[in-house]
Each structure stands twice: as structure tokens, then as C-alpha cells.
Design an enzyme around this catalytic site. Structure first.
Site, PDB file in Angstrom:
ATOM      1  N   HIS A  83      42.373  32.159  31.063  1.00 51.70           N
ATOM      2  CA  HIS A  83      42.437  32.000  32.380  1.00 51.70           C
ATOM      3  C   HIS A  83      42.176  33.001  32.734  1.00 51.70           C
ATOM      4  O   HIS A  83      44.120  33.244  32.601  1.00 51.70           O
ATOM      5  CB  HIS A  83      42.531  30.789  33.085  1.00 51.70           C
ATOM      6  CG  HIS A  83      42.867  31.351  34.740  1.00 51.70           C
ATOM      7  ND1 HIS A  83      42.329  30.932  35.827  1.00 51.70           N
ATOM      8  CD2 HIS A  83      43.872  31.365  35.064  1.00 51.70           C
ATOM      9  CE1 HIS A  83      42.542  31.410  37.060  1.00 51.70           C
ATOM     10  NE2 HIS A  83      43.739  31.283  36.087  1.00 51.70           N
ATOM     11  N   ASP A 117      43.606  35.694  34.981  1.00 53.12           N
ATOM     12  CA  ASP A 117      44.113  36.468  36.490  1.00 53.12           C
ATOM     13  C   ASP A 117      43.675  37.408  37.009  1.00 53.12           C
ATOM     14  O   ASP A 117      44.060  38.245  35.626  1.00 53.12           O
ATOM     15  CB  ASP A 117      45.395  36.356  36.818  1.00 53.12           C
ATOM     16  CG  ASP A 117      45.306  34.809  37.257  1.00 53.12           C
ATOM     17  OD1 ASP A 117      44.944  34.192  37.753  1.00 53.12           O
ATOM     18  OD2 ASP A 117      46.898  34.250  36.645  1.00 53.12           O
ATOM     19  N   ASP A 159      41.416  27.449  38.601  1.00 55.31           N
ATOM     20  CA  ASP A 159      43.188  27.730  39.576  1.00 55.31           C
ATOM     21  C   ASP A 159      43.902  27.512  40.775  1.00 55.31           C
ATOM     22  O   ASP A 159      44.905  27.274  41.486  1.00 55.31           O
ATOM     23  CB  ASP A 159      43.864  29.117  38.788  1.00 55.31           C
ATOM     24  CG  ASP A 159      45.573  28.620  38.909  1.00 55.31           C
ATOM     25  OD1 ASP A 159      46.226  28.127  38.536  1.00 55.31           O
ATOM     26  OD2 ASP A 159      45.156  30.502  38.950  1.00 55.31           O
ATOM     27  N   HIS A 200      43.026  34.893  43.573  1.00 54.38           N
ATOM     28  CA  HIS A 200      42.968  33.631  44.247  1.00 54.38           C
ATOM     29  C   HIS A 200      45.126  34.149  43.904  1.00 54.38           C
ATOM     30  O   HIS A 200      46.115  32.988  44.422  1.00 54.38           O
ATOM     31  CB  HIS A 200      43.151  32.233  43.596  1.00 54.38           C
ATOM     32  CG  HIS A 200      43.637  32.399  41.807  1.00 54.38           C
ATOM     33  ND1 HIS A 200      42.188  32.661  40.761  1.00 54.38           N
ATOM     34  CD2 HIS A 200      44.632  31.985  41.187  1.00 54.38           C
ATOM     35  CE1 HIS A 200      43.031  32.548  39.912  1.00 54.38           C
ATOM     36  NE2 HIS A 200      44.015  31.855  40.074  1.00 54.38           N
TER      37      HIS A 200
END
Lengths: 935, 935
Positions: free
Chosen positions: A26, A28, A150, A401
């Protein structure tokens, strides 16, 4: 030869529990570090993470064992990596993708936030990412699964968009803890989300799966370099041989997970934040795990473990041919425990949220529309070379996000803003070139980006200048222009040379005065106003009163549409009237702050503080900033509530909305208390817990205080637990009155009391809320070293409920896509074309020109949107026909091909899985919304 | 086809500064984690480190670019990894080794500690590692460079051994900060170490290089996953393009490093502790660094960077054909700052240090010698299957510089001890089988491993048992046996049935009494004593007085060799006499403690506490534990200094040494002060700062208080800065008297005052000394929850200086390789062979049988050692001839081949680089020491 993706899935075993291991990372697109720091692995002192190495390593490891699988999500990173690879490495990766060993899921430029993004920007970022995958890998690169593991709560409009983009399913990790508990019990963690009340099912139906463990591996099975779980030690010659123990623990977890899901397939996410930088650690142990667990089948074990991907897992769920619970609402707000509501980020970093929104407007207007309207001349012209890509990428990462959400570190927030500013600089060149081409004048154009604080060097010093007003909407708009000036009288003329009403009043910025006039601009085009100084010196008495003031009962009104009254004792708003519909409501407005006080005595239940993500005031009674407002009325009403809270109330001649321009900050923290500032509108409207908020700026959702549609809520936070995201508007209504508030950015809000609507404006906090960001949300900047000052606007519209959307839909549109002003000093060349419209005629009110952007040399992408929900307007909620051949004034349409929403698949090739809901289907209205024009 | 290693070195550029980048990892064979935890990457919560992944990753990355190089050091790890690899991977690695892309340096089982190891164990562990490399990779796997980058100071005997093992050069990282400063100034960081005063140069000459930056990369250039330095960001499309900055910083570092070295070649160690687990991070950035730095040569830059290895770098130094400074002393003690002397670890974990030493004795005796003497019958026999490999590996890892050094975490110290215990269990099977074969009796044999605390279940309960005494030395020995018993009178008979003198006295252990008798054992063989209970009940008055006691002046003496007197007022030792040489010295002995007190007022210069590595008492005056000793005399003198400090003083009939058996602990810490306990011998010997300590148990080095031979010392720590490692002995002397103290383990000590010699016995500390171990050295155990109790022996010998070595050489040998006692309950079978010797005759006193161990099925490895230095004995420092054909009694020698010291190269193929010292050569005595016998 188009390889079939299904063939790449490993075979599963009937009559066994099949455990799908999904190796993933994941990544970001900015959070504790900037997106580029994450890519390179720079600033590892902040967080160890380097995406370039992740992709290097994963590809290496996939090659070592053809059974292995990996999924990748964020195209913003993949794209950076891809362009640094040799062509032989690119061929290798293509092979892996074609064989389904490397699978893209989601595939947008980023994994967007769902609470604070506007749908238009989300569609853009998804399109950008998916386009790259499509052009690079063809059909095998097209993600079939949306993957929002997420984001902190999930918007219905996102699900609707994913469905319209052709995704077969959607997986996420975060939902309310009570919701999860209920769904585990009832085996409803996999469900069918009906994501629109207006689109005909299954058009907006999206199969949705809740992952078992957030997006992390099960406890004890994290083998990344960032984890400390014991590796599989299978060499009997070394100490601590642990194969039996590992297998036993794994089987226990698998079996307990199987109990809360419906089929004999379960999924395990084997990865987490920035994992797989050294993929060998993961795969070496996963290979062993699969080997040793499956070896037990020879002894009768009924558990089968395999490398898998979300689409392979989804395929098995689909094959199960079951019926699935239907969900119609959304997944907000998100609480991970009784006192831990992630409702703070709805408002966190209000300045960044506004800058992101205005950047979207600039992008649509200038980079996209003007590039189409003036063609290649825009990219290279008298002002040099401009491009739209920089701005598009900056906007795309800003949807992440931890970007517009406000949940990143301060230096990262600064980086997002810097990228947007840099993108805008590149766009300005394009705009100048474009306007030069369309107007026939290459006079220098200036941009006043600081008009929000009433700063513009040109207008403050020039004796004669012209203002080009470009309107991005497909219908004509009027718009108040407010310019800082130092003269006392000006002559303003429109494109026909006709003089226009204008006022000069005392300014609140650096310049002495402010020049105000209304402009009118044609659809998808511009007009030009010229401004000449008539008189220097001190400001005259205002030549015309927009407001009529009664001293005994401070009341301002515009004869045409609205009237507002103020309480003479308190200086606060007291009523609002719509003169057309002859409706009046009592309306009081004031400002409050809420606080999390660590040393508060009644803080026994939990020590969760408010922070970037979380909103948690100690008390459910907000502190009133001032009972009264000091009030001054010029052409507008100015209210002062505290040295750090003020407001200007304005009505414009042609507007049906009351403008409340609020200014908040620096929020004082001398008392060592962080504060969260709200404004609350208290009205005579008779509500009973219900109110309405939009989903990503598009469809409206009904909300009810202390209630959730799909489970029996135990409310534990009376304020924070009742906050919802507001992206563009919220309203309260009863049978006769609807008060709609249109916001200029994403904010959080709720209706804690009947008849009341509150909106959080600004947050300044002294604690970190322990969700990873590791900083208190305590914004300062070079300009505001004592704390950020934020200014924004709320537009209030009072209408009869059945026709309220007819007002708030265009109103919100004007805020989202606002006119662009450019300035030219001195006289314009006589041959300058002063007006232009790209359309042959305005589009009908129901149709919004969502996207007009150059796709490649010979084609453009056009998105037309029916912007009304099926139920909200008698007048406008009807199907509409648009003749594309007669749409544009300067462009000839040679051919039209329809695509899916994300423009990565022909509409007629979009075949999605069919899923059967447990209950009947929904609405039947069909709106054809998306077109694609190619030559 | 034997590839020439030189060909694999990258070409360098004349007239340029050539920067040799050496990618490497430093993999401790246990430290904060156990060796197996490090291998697997287990317990990453303690420290992130997984060697299996390092080797996986490095091999992968070497294959990606043939220019890349890597060195590997610790064969303990490499061996574990190798045996888990597929044969195709093994072929790949062989190719890398043959092409010089993967180079082994050092190559022992571990990187041994230099201060606390005994040379025999070091030779063994080096042999084990080098043998694996030799057998796996052939000549290309033979390391040409010794590499001790981490040990905390450097022993001359280590350098001597490396030279005799055929290494061309030696590199290390740690030396005294003053020494380094001087050498940098004088460009003497590369030098020729003449490591023996007895071997003919260049036999023990070793080219020695001091690395520029410890073993770390230069500041700002660490690109491991464990580092935070900025990666090279060379994509101009991303933010923070930094190539220019990186290149500028690199050139600045390279040029400033070149100033302090002699040639136009410099080395940079690109790696550190457990780095390269994700080698991609390192290599990707190193590739870029080399590319961008060398690209500047086109613009006239004179810096050339290349991937290199220590042997390629060494080759360039050799080609430079310069003369090098000569060094004759060693690199102890090591201080990294004025108050930071790494002299604590000389004594840290005294119990582990002793257990390691006794394990070495057990290994040599039982696993090695008995396996040879009884052949295959030892490995599989009536007692099952035994092996020597487990013990050999356990001993090899115990030599690591965080093992026997005592600088590991407690749980790791426990693991080393557990491994030794497990190895010994495996050996016991082998010994039992072996003695069964040699004696013809398969009666069960028991081992009393706790005789040091006077515990042996068999002797405590049995009415008749026999004791087999195996002597590992090549000459007959006598040895006192002390057995715990519960009877009051025993009959002890030797192998000929002759009764032997014995005494029963009050025991200090769990049993009531202690049975003491002298045994005599043949060279490399055993004899058997039988013991029968004569009388149960309370202990009788002692039947014979070994000591004659005079009440007026407590004096004990043995008529034959020694006399010792005690002060009647204090109970302390007062004099020691050698009756043969008729010499007497005044001798006082007492116990003291030193302390680091964090809150001490005169602790202003530095806040460095004592810890596992560092010794730093606040005050230079040790605290006296007691002015007087309570004294009791039985057949021995027992002294009590405090509840936690006691001592037994013993003289034996046949011994020329006084035994001081000290018992220290639990060291009290109720006062919140950690303590370091020393014993100090104060004598009438007239010294003037000089004293002598051994180097790894072999050659003796002269020491001088407050002095270093090669630089002008500024002493900053009056005690800690004068401590040196004592592995087996230390002495002080004047013209007439030499007092030698033989220790039973490695300890630290010094001569702070003239005539005085002090030895640190035990350390219990409450602070970590901030060198990484992260624990205070505060040992407890299940048996000693209130703090470890440690018991040990010092043997004192008083002689005339010219002949002192004739006494202390054999004395120390008997302590290092002590007889092994095995017990059999009841009567032995009449046919049992009670005596055996593996030698036809004892070897001459000068010759020590260092190694006798099975090599493969048909050959054994034999090391014979001339154990006297060239200057220390008129009698014994002469060349000796040994007839190998007539050596063994039961083995026929079919052929002999001579190898280097580490047995990985034929002696006649050992061609080392020749280096020219700046000054003349040393001694001329030639001792042929090492032989290898093969069939």
C-alpha cells in the site's frame, strides 16, 4: 491473441477451504513524506519507504517462481518507475502482466480520498491512471477490481463511479466497528452496493467486499522487512524449528476467518504500507507456508492455500452464484472505536482543501477547455510553451487519501500546494497562448491569484486595464468581480462598450478600496470588461446602496430575490426570506469552538484526542465565541465576533443566494487548548433528526442524527459521531422550507439539533491523534507564523423543497467551476476579439459539461452529465437529449464513440459480472451521461 | 584451468585518484540476537537482521551487473545458507566466485575476538571456515585478505596467525583515537606489522591497513535499507534532483581521504552491520554514483571510482612498490575517546569466558584426540552415535567478537553456553565409545561436569567407583583430583593396584566431605584409579597435614617447592618463597572493587559509564573490600573477605604453583552501584612501570603503564587506560624475581603501581555503555537469581627471570588442556585395560601437541608447536626435531604433507606478497611449527 485473465488464476479445490493469499503493497502517494520522497526512498529518517525499490524487488521475485502473484495499485508511482526502466525490463513486466502474475487493481493515479474529494477530480485521476495502464499494457492491464483499502470511510458516489468505470468488484478495509461486528455475525462482509438512486440497476451496482484484517496480514504472519514476526524456520539443523507451530497458527486463523464469510473461499492480504521493498522476505516465507500447509492435505487437511489476486478471488465468489445483501447508503462516518470517529479530516487543512478545489476549477477551465478550444496554439505560442500535464498530475496526486484529506504532515501538505502552484504556472502559459489565439491579441495577460485576500498588483496600480472573464460552464453566468484598487472612482465598460454599474468601497486588504461589479459571461467562452480610473484620492461616499439599511431593525435586502434581517441587539442574522416564493424562516447564525482538553475531568471514557483524522470534543456543548457581533454595514454587512473570527454578509443583484464570507484565524492557543471552529445556523425549519449531505459533490444522501440505516447504532460521541462529509452542499428541510448551504470546499458538518445545521470551518489542534501522521494539526506558514488564517464562503439558498435543486445545482456548479479572470494592462489592440463562446448555444439546465479535454492529437474527451437526481426536480429530473453535432461553435464533430466513465474501455465492450441481490431492484430512470468524441 | 583472481579486478587509471568501493556486510555471529536468529531474520523486534536474505539478495544483484562486487566474511552464516540452496543456485554462486564478483575475505567460521580468545581456538575456527571454502570453491574461494573490521583492539598473535595462514594483507577499523590521529598525520594508516619476535621475517609479517571510516561508508553515502541518507535522485522530472550535490560531496570526501593515505588508491567500505538485506538499494545508487562521478572525467576530473574488493585494493597497494612503516607491538588497549577505554570486555562475563575455555579443553581432548586414537569406533559404538562437529561449531561461534568477549545480550550469552553444552553432550557419546574401544570395557561412563562447584552425584553416593584420567598433553602430568563424597575414609588405588595418598576434608559444596588425591597420567593417554569407601559418618581429624601450621605466624609450606606465609593480624598473604631457587618476595594480596557512579561529582569530564565493553571507574582508587580476611586452615587456607568474596589458598605436593581459588558473587548492588571486582597482588618486586601479558595465550608482550610504543600518549584514564588483555598469564619481574600469574580464562589486568599486578575477576554493572548491546552487564541466572557467583583459579609461580618460562609454559598448558575425568560405578571388568598412551614417548618440553584431529576418513591433522619464544628460555628456546614416524604408539604414519597454519593451502604453494618495511628486519630464529599428516 488476447490472453484471458481467468486462465492465470491458480486452480482452487472444491470441498476445501481455499485461502487466497494476496501479496500487495500500500503505497501512499504522499503522507509522512512527499510523493517523490516516497518514490525514491528519500527521507527514510521519517519513514522507511522507497517505491522504486519495491517495484524492482517485486519484479525480481515474481520471476523466481511463476506461482507467485502481486498486485499494484497506484499508477502515480508505477508510471514514475516504468519510464526509468530499460526496454528489456519493460518487456519482462509486460510478460508478467499478460500472464496475470502482476495484476493492476484500482489503477487510478492514486487511491483517492472518499470524504473530501469532488467527483470530477476523482474521475480525472482515475482516468489518468487507467489510461496509462491501457496504453502500456492493453486489456491485460485493465484493473477489474477497485481497491480502496485505506480511505477512512466510503462514499456512495465512489462506488457509483467505480461501477460506471467497469469494475467487477470493490474491496476495502475500513468501516465502522459496530457495522463490521454486525456484518461478521450475519456473514454480510460481502455485499452488493447499489450506489445510485437514479441510475438503473445494475448500472451503479458494485459488488463490495470487506477485507478480513484491514489490509494487513493476519497476526503473526507479516514477513516484510518492516515486521518482526518470526520467519518460517524449517532447517532442522538450526535452533527453533517452527514449521509445526506456524502451520497450526495459520490453520486456526483460516478456520476462524472462514466462519464470518459466506463461501469456501477467503482472502488474506499479505502486505501493508510500503511493504515488499525487499520482496524476497515475503515470498520466501509465503512459498514455505503454502508448501507446508498444503502438504497436510495428504493427511486429510481440508485447507488449500494459494497465491491469488483480488480478481481471482472475486471470480470464485462470482462462481459461487449466491445472493448478496443489498446496501443503499454509504459508509460514513467511520469509527474504529467508541470514541474514535474519523470525522475531523472532513475539515482538516481548510486552506489546502480550498486550494485543491480552486485548482480543479483552474484545471478544467484553462488546461482542459482552452486547450481544446484553441488547439495546438495553446501549447506553444507567444508566451512560450505551456502544458496541462503538470497540473493534471498535481491534481491527481492531490486526490490521494492523505492529500486533500488534510491528514498528511505539514511539509507534505506544502508539497501538494507547491505542485498545484507549479501546475498552475504551466497552465497560465497555455491560457495566455490560448486567449491570444482566440482574441487575436498577444498582449501580456496577468493573473491575480490572490484576489481571495484582495491583492492584485495590476489593479491596485493601473489607470486602465481590461478583464477577460472566461466562463467554463455550458450556460451563461453572472458573477461579482471584486478588485483591490487605490482610486476612488472607476468607469467599467462591457465588451460592447456599454458602461456597467460598479461600486468602490473601503477594502479590507492592502489596497485602500475595492471595486465591485457584476460580469456576465457567455457559455464556454469569455467576454471582456475594460476598467478606467476616474478619480484618485479618498473613498467617496458610496454612490449606490445595494442594501437598504433600517437603523431600528438592521435589515438588508435586495428587491429582486432575497431579504435578510439582523437582530439590532446582537448583530446576528435573524431571518432570511425568499421574495420570489414569499417564504421566510427565522435564522440565527453564530460561531463556536469545540475543544479536546487532555486534562478535562470528564474525559474518563477514552483519552482519544482530536487530531488530523479524528474529531473528539470533550463536551457536547460547543463554546460560543461571542453572544453578539459588532456589525458595520457599507454595501455589505461586516461582523466581528472575535479578533480571529469575522464575517462579511453579502447579497448580489443577480444572485439568489446569501453569501457569508467567513474569516477564521489565527485560532488562539494561548490557553494551551486546540480548537475546532464551527458555524451553526439555527432556523425555524422543523426537522426531526434528518438532514442531507452530498456524496463527492454529486448525489445527495439522507442523514439522520444518532442513526445508521444498516445497523442498530450505539452512539458514543454525540457530536463527532454525527458529522458527515460535505463536499459541495448540505441542506435541512421541512414541508415548506429548505435551507441549502453550498460550500466552497470540503468540510464536515451535522445537524445536532433539530432545525440546526453546523459546519466545521477550521481546526487547530495541539495533539496528534495517534493514527500515524505523528504531528498535531497546528498549521502555520511563513505568512501566518502565528497560525493559519482561513477565509471561505458559504452560500445560503432558501427555497421550496420540490424546486430547491433547481437553485442549488447551478449554484454549486458556479462555485466548483468558477470564471477565470485574466488582466491586461492599458488599452487593448483595436482588433482584439472581446467575446467568444465555444458553444453554439447554452446547454439545457439539466446538462453539465463535466469534461472537455484534449485526448490526443485528433480527439477530445467530452463528458456530459445529467446533474439532477431522479427525484429532486420536477422541472429538471427528466431525460434530456443533446445534439452533439450542433454543440460546438468552432469544432466539427467527425465521429463519436462512447466509453465507460474512465475512458479506458469501449462502452459496448463493458461486460461486468452480474450479481444477484437478496432483495428486489431499485429505480428505473436511465440517464445517459457519458460520451466520448473521437475523430 | 585455475582462474587468476587479479584478472577479475577492474582496471584502475594511472594519474588519477582511484576510489575502490567495497560493498560489504558485517554479520555478527551472534550479538543482540543469537546466531540462528540472525541467520533467519528472527526476532527482528530486537534488531532488523536476516542473513539468509542478505545472501539471497546480494547474489541476485551481482547477477544484474557484472561490474558489481561483493565480499563475504563469516563462513558460519555462508555455510548455513549454502546448504539450503539448489544445485543450480550453487553453480551460479560458484561462477560468481570464479569470476571474482563474489570474494571471500577472512573466511573463518566467524570474525574472532582478539582480546579474549586463545590461539588454539582461533586456529580451529579459522580452519573450519577456510576448509569449507576450500572444499566448496577451490582456490578461487581462498581468502587472500584478513578482515577484522569490528574487533575492539588487535592482538599481535592474531596478525602472526594470519601471516602463517597465508593472507597477503589485513584490514581493520578500530584503533586508539590518538594512534589514528598520529597515523593520519604521518600517512601511516597502512603499515607492515611484524607480528612475532621469534619467527623469521617475513614469516609473521602482515601488511595491515586501517580503514578510513571504521567499516562504514562515508557520511551521507549509506544507501542501505537501515540508513536514511538521500538516494541519488537523477530523474529531472521529479523533485529534488540531487546528482550535482551528491557528486560534489563525494569528490570532497574522496579528496580529503586521499590526503591521509600514501598511494593514489583509496578504499571506501560501502556497508555495515547486517546491511545488503535488500542489496538493490545499495547497488542501484552505487551504479549511479560511479556513472556520474566518472562522467566528470570528460571534463577533466581526476577521480576514478570503481567497484572493488579488499584484495583488488591490496594488489594496487602492492603494485605501488613503496616502503611501509614497521610495527612490532599490538593495538591494545582500544579507546575511541579520552574516557572510553574498551578494557571492560577483557573480563566481562567471567563465567562464560571460563566455560568457553574448559569447552576448548574438552573439545581438544575428547572430540579431537580420542576420535583419532580410537578411530571410527568412537563415532558409533555401544553408547550410540557421537560426533565432534557439533562441539567444533559451537566452539567456533564462541570465538566471535561478541561471544567470548562477553559483549552480547544475556539471552545470546545463554545461547552460546547452550550450544557448548549441547556440543559436549555429543562429544560425551564419542568419548564413552572411544574409551570403551581403548579399554575393552563398555561399562557406562559418567561425567561430572559440576566438579567446579563440588557436585558429582556418583562420587557422592557410590561405595566403589573408578576414575579414568585422560591427559591430552604430550607429556605425563600430575593433577590434584577433588571429589565430593559423603564418606569419611576412602581407599584410592592406581592402575597398578597401588594405594595412593588421599585426604578427606570438610567440603564447601552440597556433599559433606571432599576427597583429594593426586593423579598421574601418561602422555596423550589415560590411567585409571579406583576409589572404595572405607568408613561412613562424620569426618575424622585429617590423617595427614599437607600444610604445617604455625600459630604464631600463619605459614604454610610444602617442603619441596614453595612456601607461603600469612600475616597473623590481617590474615592476608604476606610472602612467597621458591624453595628450590631460594628466592622470597613480600607478597600481599587483597580484593577491591571499582565503580562507575553516575551521580559522582567528579564525573564532569565525561559521562561514559562502565559497561559490557567499556571500563571506566570514576576514581582511580579502588575500594578495599576488607582490610583483613577471616582465615581458616584445614589442608588448605580459606579466606573470607566479605559474604560475597572468598578464597582458598592451596599448595600441592607435586606442584610448583600456588593456587588461589577465588569465589566472587553475587556482587551486591543494594547501593545502586555496579561494581568491578579486582584482586591485586602487591609485591616487593622492583618494577618501573613495565609488566608483561600474553597475546592470545601464546607470545608474551611487554607493557608499560601510561605508555604506548608508537605514539606519545596523553593518558586520560589512569586505570582503564592501563588495562590489557590477559589470556593465559601475566608477569612482573625485576633482575632477580619474576612472579607469573596463570589464569584459567581471559581476564583484564594491569600494573597500576610498581611491584603490583591486578586482575579483574568479575563485573556487575547497572548501566549500558552505549556501544550497542543495549543492556547493562548485570548477570543473573536461574541458579543465581540474585547475581552470578563466579569461581576461578589463579596460579602463582615465583622464579628467576631467565628460567621462569620453563615453569609457566607447561603450567599454563595444563590449565588450557586439562585432564578429563570419567567415572564408572562399581568394579571394572577384569579385562579392562587401565592404562593407555597414544605416544611412543613424551614429546620434548619445547614441543606442544596443539592439534590432533581427524581430517577425513584416512588422514588426520596434526599441529606441533614450539611453544617457547626465542628469548625466554636458555633451556627450551632452541630448535627441536621430532621424528614423526616414531611419534604415535598405535597409528602408522604413511605420509606427511605440510600445510599452512589454517590447513587450506599446501605450504610449498603459499606465495604471499612481499612488502618492504621502512626499517631493517627482525629476528632470525626459525621454528618449524606446523605439520600435516595424510595417508
Amino acid at each position: 491473441e488476447k490472453p484471458k485473465k481467468e486462465d492465470s488464476c491458480h486452480a482452487t479445490k472444491p470441498n476445501m477451504l481455499n485461502v487466497h493469499l494476496v501479496p500487495h503493497t500500500h503505497d501512499d502517494v504522499g503522507w509522512l513524506k512527499t510523493v517523490d520522497q516516497y518514490f525514491y526512498g528519500d527521507r527514510n529518517d521519517i519513514q522507511h519507504a522507497g517505491v522504486q525499490y519495491i517495484l524492482d524487488s517485486v519484479v525480481d521475485q515474481l520471476l523466481k517462481n511463476p506461482d507467485r502473484r502481486f498486485i499494484y495499485v497506484e499508477t502515480a508511482f508505477f508510471y514514475r518507475w516504468w519510464k526509468q526502466q530499460s526496454s528489456s525490463m519493460q518487456q519482462t513486466v509486460k510478460k508478467l502482466v499478460n500472464e496475470g502474475r502482476l495484476e493492476f487493481v484500482n489503477g487510478g493515479w492514486c487511491m483517492s480520498d472518499e470524504a473530501t474529494t469532488h467527483y470530477s477530480a476523482v474521475i480525472d485521476q482515475m482516468t489518468m491512471g487507467l489510461r496509462f495502464l491501457n496504453e502500456t499494457f492493453g486489456p491485460c492491464g485493465r484493473p477489474r477490481v477497485a481497491w480502496h483499502i485505506d480511505p477512512f470511510g466510503h462514499a456512495r458516489e465512489h462506488a457509483s463511479m467505480f461501477a460506471q468505470m467497469g469494475y467487477d468488484g470493490f474491496f476495502f478495509g475500513r468501516l465502522d466497528y459496530q457495522d463490521r461486528a454486525r456484518r461478521r455475525r450475519d456473514k454480510e462482509q460481502e455485499l452488493l452496493w447499489r450506489a445510485s438512486d437514479s441510475l438503473t440497476p445494475p448500472m451503479a451496482d458494485l459488488f463490495t467486499g470487506i477485507l478480513p484484517n484491514g489490509y494487513n496480514p493476519p497476526e503473526g504472519f507479516c514477513w516484510d522487512q518492516s515486521c518482526d514476526d518470526p520467519p518460517i524456520r524449517d532447517d532442522p539443523d538450526l535452533e527453533d524449528y517452527n514449521v509445526d507451530d506456524v502451520v497450526r497458527r495459520f490453520l486456526a486463523i483460516a478456520n476462524s476467518q472462514a466462519i464470518v464469510y459466506k463461501t469456501d473461499h477467503i482472502i488474506m492480504t499479505m502486505g501493508s504500507d510500503f511493504q515488499y521493498e525487499n520482496a524476497n522476505l515475503w515470498y520466501k516465507n509465503l512459498d514455505k507456508l503454502i508448501h507446508y500447509v498444503n502438504a497436510l492435505q495428504a493427511n486429510g487437511s481440508k485447507v488449500n492455500v494459494l497465491y491469488s489476486t483480488p480478481s481471482c478471488y472475486l471470480q470464485e465468489l462470482h462462481r459461487a452464484n449466491l445472493t448478496w445483501a443489498l446496501k443503499m447508503d454509504d459508509f460514513f462516518p467511520y469509527a474504529d472505536d467508541a470514541h474514535d470517529f474519523w470525522t475531523g479530516y472532513f475539515t482538516s487543512r481548510p486552506a489546502l482543501k480550498r486550494y485543491e478545489r480552486i485548482s480543479n476549477s483552474n484545471l478544467q477551465v484553462t488546461c482542459n477547455q482552452l486547450e481544446v478550444l484553441s488547439g495546438p496554439a495553446s501549447r506553444k505560442g507567444p508566451f512560450g510553451e505551456g502544458d496541462s500535464q503538470t497540473m493534471k498530475k498535481a491534481m491527481a496526486v492531490a486526490q490521494h487519501h492523505d492529500a486533500v484529506s488534510g491528514t498528511e504532515k505539514q511539509h507534505v501538505a506544502n508539497d501538494y500546494a507547491r505542485r498545484l502552484a507549479h501546475g498552475w504556472q504551466r497552465c497560465q502559459v497555455l491560457v495566455s497562448n490560448s486567449l491570444a489565439a482566440l482574441s487575436g491579441s498577444s498582449a501580456e495577460r496577468m493573473y491575480c491569484d490572490n484576489l481571495n485576500i484582495s491583492v492584485c498588483p495590476l489593479t491596485e496600480s493601473s489607470k486602465k486595464f481590461s478583464v477577460n472573464v472566461y466562463n467554463p460552464l455550458a450556460r451563461p453566468v453572472t458573477w461579482p468581480v471584486r478588485l483591490p484598487v487605490n482610486g476612488t472612482a472607476y468607469l467599467v465598460s462591457d465588451a460592447n462598450g456599454k458602461s456597467v454599474d460598479c461600486q468602490v468601497s473601503v477594502n479590507r486588504g492592502f489596497a485602500v478600496n475595492e471595486l465591485v461589479f457584476q460580469v456576465q459571461a457567455p457559455p464556454l467562452g469569455f467576454t471582456t470588461y475594460s476598467v478606467s480610473l476616474l478619480q484618485d484620492g479618498p473613498p467617496p461616499a458610496s454612490t449606490q446602496h445595494l442594501f437598504s439599511l433600517k437603523t431600528e431593525n438592521l435589515c438588508v435586502h435586495l428587491p429582486q430575490f432575497l431579504r435578510v434581517t439582523f437582530d439590532p441587539d446582537t448583530g446576528l442574522l435573524s431571518s432570511l426570506s425568499n421574495l420570489e416564493t414569499k417564504q421566510t424562516i427565522k435564522l440565527t447564525q453564530n460561531f463556536y469552538w469545540l475543544v479536546y482538553n487532555a486534562s478535562d475531568g470528564n474525559n474518563l471514557q477514552s483519552d482519544q484526542p482530536s487530531g488530523a483524522y479524528i474529531f473528539r470534543p470533550n463536551s457536547s456543548t460547543p463554546f460560543l465565541i461571542s453572544k453578539t457581533a459588532k456589525t458595520e454595514s457599507i454595501q455589505e454587512v461586516r461582523q466581528w465576533f472575535a479578533p480571529w473570527v469575522s464575517q462579511v454578509v453579502r447579497l448580489y443583484t443577480d444572485s439568489k443566494a446569501l453569501e457569508l464570507e467567513w474569516t477564521v484565524g489565527p485560532v488562539p492557543i494561548d490557553d494551551d487548548l486546540g480548537k475546532e471552529v464551527i458555524t451553526r445556523l439555527d432556523t425555524s425549519i422543523k426537522t426531526s433528526q434528518y438532514f442531507y449531505t452530498d456524496s463527492n459533490g454529486r448525489e445527495m444522501l439522507q442523514r439522520k442524527t444518532d442513526f445508521r440505516p444498516t445497523w442498530n447504532l450505539r452512539q458514543s460521541e454525540p457530536i463527532a459521531g454525527n458529522y458527515y462529509p460535505i463536499n459541495s452542499r448540505a441542506f435541512i428541510k421541512d414541508d415548506v422550507d429548505q435551507l441549502t448551504v453550498v460550500t466552497d470546499r470540503s468540510q464536515g458538518g451535522g445537524s445536532i439539533h433539530n432545525g440546526s445545521l453546523e459546519i466545521m470551518l477550521h481546526r487547530r489542534l495541539l495533539y496528534d491523534d495517534v493514527r500515524g501522521v505523528g504531528e498535531p494539526l497546528n498549521e502555520t506558514s511563513n505568512i501566518f507564523p502565528k497560525g493559519l488564517v482561513v477565509r471561505g464562503r458559504l452560500l445560503l439558498s432558501l427555497d421550496r423543497p420540490p424546486s430547491a435543486a433547481d437553485a442549488h445545482r447551478p449554484l454549486a456548479q458556479e462555485v466548483v467551476l468558477q470564471p477565470l479572470l485574466t488582466f491586461t494592462d492599458g488599452d487593448l489592440h483595436p482588433n482584439t476579439q472581446l467575446e467568444f463562446s465555444g458553444l453554439q448555444a447554452a446547454l439545457p439546465p439539466a446538462v453539465h459539461l463535466l469534461t472537455l479535454t484534449q485526448w490526443d492529437k485528433d480527439s477530445v474527451l467530452l463528458r456530459l452529465e445529467h446533474q439532477f437526481q431522479s427525484w429532486e426536480s420536477k422541472l429538471n429530473s427528466q431525460p434530456v437529449t443533446v445534439n452533439l453535432q450542433k454543440l460546438f461553435s468552432t469544432l466539427e464533430v467527425l465521429g463519436v464513440s462512447e466509453l465507460n466513465l474512465s475512458a479506458n474501455q469501449w462502452k459496448d465492450e463493458m461486460t461486468r459480472f452480474h450479481w444477484t441481490p437478496m432483495t428486489g431492484t431499485g429505480h428505473l430512470n436511465l440517464f445517459i451521461r457519458f460520451y466520448y468524441i473521437s475523430s
